[in-house]
Design a protein around this motif. Structure first.
Motif, PDB file in Angstrom:
ATOM      1  N   UNK A   1      37.888 -26.196 -18.834  1.00 13.52           N
ATOM      2  CA  UNK A   1      36.837 -26.046 -17.839  1.00 13.52           C
ATOM      3  C   UNK A   1      37.352 -26.540 -16.488  1.00 13.52           C
ATOM      4  N   UNK A   2      36.978 -25.858 -15.406  1.00 11.80           N
ATOM      5  CA  UNK A   2      37.491 -26.219 -14.087  1.00 11.80           C
ATOM      6  C   UNK A   2      36.979 -27.581 -13.662  1.00 11.80           C
ATOM      7  N   UNK A   3      37.741 -28.211 -12.742  1.00 10.93           N
ATOM      8  CA  UNK A   3      37.344 -29.519 -12.226  1.00 10.93           C
ATOM      9  C   UNK A   3      35.987 -29.395 -11.540  1.00 10.93           C
ATOM     10  N   UNK A   4      35.129 -30.374 -11.795  1.00 14.31           N
ATOM     11  CA  UNK A   4      33.749 -30.312 -11.310  1.00 14.31           C
ATOM     12  C   UNK A   4      33.673 -30.623  -9.820  1.00 14.31           C
ATOM     13  N   UNK A   5      32.844 -29.876  -9.120  1.00 16.72           N
ATOM     14  CA  UNK A   5      32.527 -30.133  -7.716  1.00 16.72           C
ATOM     15  C   UNK A   5      31.009 -30.302  -7.601  1.00 16.72           C
ATOM     16  N   UNK A 279      24.423 -31.434 -13.690  1.00  9.97           N
ATOM     17  CA  UNK A 279      24.311 -32.619 -14.544  1.00  9.97           C
ATOM     18  C   UNK A 279      25.586 -32.890 -15.336  1.00  9.97           C
ATOM     19  N   UNK A 280      26.377 -31.853 -15.603  1.00  9.63           N
ATOM     20  CA  UNK A 280      27.558 -32.067 -16.448  1.00  9.63           C
ATOM     21  C   UNK A 280      28.626 -32.912 -15.754  1.00  9.63           C
ATOM     22  N   UNK A 281      28.556 -33.025 -14.417  1.00  8.67           N
ATOM     23  CA  UNK A 281      29.641 -33.679 -13.706  1.00  8.67           C
ATOM     24  C   UNK A 281      29.391 -35.101 -13.275  1.00  8.67           C
ATOM     25  N   UNK A 282      28.173 -35.639 -13.493  1.00 10.19           N
ATOM     26  CA  UNK A 282      27.873 -36.990 -13.017  1.00 10.19           C
ATOM     27  C   UNK A 282      28.074 -38.007 -14.135  1.00 10.19           C
ATOM     28  N   UNK A 304      28.207 -29.622 -25.654  1.00 11.16           N
ATOM     29  CA  UNK A 304      29.614 -29.542 -25.255  1.00 11.16           C
ATOM     30  C   UNK A 304      29.759 -29.554 -23.730  1.00 11.16           C
ATOM     31  N   UNK A 305      28.817 -28.915 -23.030  1.00 10.46           N
ATOM     32  CA  UNK A 305      28.876 -28.870 -21.564  1.00 10.46           C
ATOM     33  C   UNK A 305      28.530 -30.226 -20.959  1.00 10.46           C
ATOM     34  N   UNK A 306      27.451 -30.818 -21.454  1.00  9.26           N
ATOM     35  CA  UNK A 306      26.919 -32.027 -20.825  1.00  9.26           C
ATOM     36  C   UNK A 306      27.633 -33.295 -21.258  1.00  9.26           C
ATOM     37  N   UNK A 307      28.286 -33.263 -22.401  1.00  3.42           N
ATOM     38  CA  UNK A 307      28.984 -34.452 -22.895  1.00  3.42           C
ATOM     39  C   UNK A 307      30.279 -34.045 -23.586  1.00  3.42           C
ATOM     40  N   UNK A 308      31.222 -33.471 -22.824  1.00  2.00           N
ATOM     41  CA  UNK A 308      32.436 -32.923 -23.434  1.00  2.00           C
ATOM     42  C   UNK A 308      33.299 -33.965 -24.138  1.00  2.00           C
ATOM     43  N   UNK A 310      32.036 -36.471 -25.757  1.00  2.00           N
ATOM     44  CA  UNK A 310      31.205 -37.015 -26.843  1.00  2.00           C
ATOM     45  C   UNK A 310      31.001 -38.520 -26.690  1.00  2.00           C
ATOM     46  N   UNK A 311      30.690 -38.926 -25.483  1.00  5.84           N
ATOM     47  CA  UNK A 311      30.508 -40.341 -25.162  1.00  5.84           C
ATOM     48  C   UNK A 311      29.144 -40.827 -25.640  1.00  5.84           C
ATOM     49  N   UNK A 312      29.116 -41.943 -26.344  1.00  6.03           N
ATOM     50  CA  UNK A 312      27.850 -42.516 -26.808  1.00  6.03           C
ATOM     51  C   UNK A 312      27.016 -42.969 -25.615  1.00  6.03           C
ATOM     52  N   UNK A 313      25.721 -42.653 -25.626  1.00  2.72           N
ATOM     53  CA  UNK A 313      24.820 -43.049 -24.555  1.00  2.72           C
ATOM     54  C   UNK A 313      24.749 -42.074 -23.404  1.00  2.72           C
ATOM     55  N   UNK A 314      25.644 -41.110 -23.376  1.00  2.00           N
ATOM     56  CA  UNK A 314      25.671 -40.140 -22.283  1.00  2.00           C
ATOM     57  C   UNK A 314      24.512 -39.153 -22.369  1.00  2.00           C
ATOM     58  N   UNK A 315      24.223 -38.667 -23.581  1.00  2.68           N
ATOM     59  CA  UNK A 315      23.251 -37.582 -23.742  1.00  2.68           C
ATOM     60  C   UNK A 315      22.066 -38.021 -24.597  1.00  2.68           C
ATOM     61  N   UNK A 316      20.881 -37.914 -24.022  1.00  3.02           N
ATOM     62  CA  UNK A 316      19.629 -38.202 -24.722  1.00  3.02           C
ATOM     63  C   UNK A 316      18.882 -36.894 -24.933  1.00  3.02           C
TER      64      UNK A 316
END
Length: 454
Positions: A1-5, A279-282, A304-308, A310-316
């Motif tokens: 995936x491209x670098x987020x802007x 939201x995927x980049x912050x 997969x988009x919002x927490x690529x 798989x970080x705990x606590x990142x996605x609710x």
């Protein structure tokens, strides 16, 4: 995936956002906001992420609550104080039931924009653009009021900054003292109608008395006098969100400086849409509203988009199905999470799937339907062996009459008495406390069942 802007969302399909008529005025507001200090800081967002990770493991429990939509004309120190006060009371009750820390997150200091079911609304033969929250346009039903005005973002920022300033003072200045909070709650349980909750309140009193006898006084124990209190909102107006985005020098990651936690609504969760792209980049924790129409395949893509990483606590994942529908939809989404091995924190929003139009013409939410969805949420997690990580309510500390039922027995005929919301109906202070006692009972039962199963 491209670098987020931070501006990449502008190339994606956008929904539920206004079309500003004055582009130069919009650009001027965005430039001004981009120079303002962020409302929150990266270290705070990381702390919340750790707390949400704990909730996802069952080592904490999330209480998220506050206004449907913050209004400019209802802004006051007393209103902030009253909502904060009720949330502290709810948190104390839930802490006792869950026997774990309660993570306190307000729908405050940023909840100014609202998605709508239709782009226009009609009244008395006139059709106008829908009201989309005070950060965008005005509630008054006139053509002028409904024109999106970018300058309203500056007023939203000022109100959010003032709200956060007061919340921080309340959190650390002694107002949140555990003994004081419990004294407020005892006032609620002294009424005859709330007698069912008196036993738990008395048990909390006994615990506090024991702590005092053991020398754990709030005047010598910092943890008994202060709380961590975070803010959250739906990141709907992306021009505002981008303008407050800041690069964190510690991590080299981008922070959504508008609030500690942002979420994506059920109407704006298109995997290739603008809101998911932003939201995927912050680095902030991100919530995702999950309604009945969310498919397992889309959820997998969104995770997969919002927490690529798989970080705990990142996605609710905030479940909002409606009373009687949780058992149909939640298990298939739990299975999708399980099949991906995804780290998520499951939260129940029993408000948004239970809005009805009363016989008197008011939008309302029956207390019994809200409670049923909460109980169904816990029942599914018990059956699946998964963790119910928290609850998400639209509520206020004010004595409004917007949701029917509860110990106050608000009826359809009472709705017009104190119906003040600009959008959706909120639980009042009494209903919020009653719900906290009932959720605490569910938590206690859940923990008992876990212990029995080893």
């Amino acid at each position: 995936m491209t670098e987020w802007q931070k501006s990449a969302w502008r190339e994606k399909p956008r929904v539920q956002m206004p079309d500003y008529t004055d582009d130069s005025a919009l650009k001027a507001v965005e430039a001004q906001l981009s120079k303002y200090p962020p409302l929150v800081f990266a270290g705070e967002a990381r702390s919340l992420k750790r707390d949400l990770a704990a909730a996802g493991r069952g080592e904490a429990f999330l209480l998220q609550g506050g206004d449907c939509a913050e209004a400019f004309d209802q802004f006051s120190a007393d209103a902030i104080r009253d909502t904060f006060k009720v949330m502290l009371q709810m948190a104390m009750i839930l802490t006792y039931g869950a026997k774990v820390p309660v993570v306190k997150v307000g729908r405050m200091a940023g909840q100014f924009a609202k998605p709508r079911s239709a782009p226009t609304e009609a009244k008395d033969g006139q059709e106008l653009p829908s009201y989309r929250g005070d950060i965008i346009n005005e509630l008054a039903f006139t053509p002028e009021a409904r024109i999106p005005d970018p300058k309203r973002m500056l007023q939203a920022y000022t109100q959010a900054a003032a709200t956060l300033n007061l919340l921080r003072a309340f959190s650390t200045g002694g107002y949140a003292d555990v003994h004081q909070v419990h004294a407020w709650t005892l006032g609620f349980t002294e009424s005859e109608k709330a007698a069912a909750y008196r036993d738990m309140a008395n048990r909390i009193s006994d615990t506090l008395d024991f702590m005092k006898a053991a020398g754990l006084e709030s005047d010598t124990n910092h943890n008994l006098r202060t709380v961590d209190f975070y803010t959250s909102h739906e990141a709907l107006l992306l021009e505002y969100e981008e303008a407050l985005c800041r690069l964190d020098s510690t991590s080299g990651k981008w922070l959504a400086g508008s609030g500690h936690m942002i979420w994506i609504g059920d109407r704006t969760r298109q995997p290739d849409g603008a809101h998911v792209e932003f939201a995927r980049g912050v680095l902030n924790p991100v919530g995702l509203k999950c309604g009945p129409s969310l498919t397992a395949d889309d959820l997998k893509v969104l995770m997969a988009r919002l927490n690529p990483s798989n970080e705990a606590g990142k996605l609710t994942l905030i479940a909002r199905f409606g009373a009687g529908k949780t058992a149909e939809h939640l298990p298939r989404l739990i299975e999708a999470v399980r099949s991906e091995g995804a780290n998520v924190t499951w939260v129940c929003d029993p408000m948004h799937g239970n809005t009805i139009k009363s016989a008197s013409g008011y939008k309302t939410r029956p207390f019994d339907a809200v409670l049923r969805e909460v109980r169904d949420f816990f029942a599914v997690h018990r059956a699946e062996g998964t963790v119910p990580g928290g609850v998400h309510f639209e509520m206020t500390g004010l004595d409004v009459t917007e949701c029917t039922g509860g110990v106050q027995a608000v009826s359809d005929e009472n709705l017009s008495d104190r119906y003040h919301t600009a959008c959706d109906p909120r639980l009042n202070a009494s209903q919020s406390l009653e719900l906290a006692f009932l959720v605490a009972e569910e938590l206690t039962s859940h923990r008992t069942a876990l212990a029995a199963n080893g």
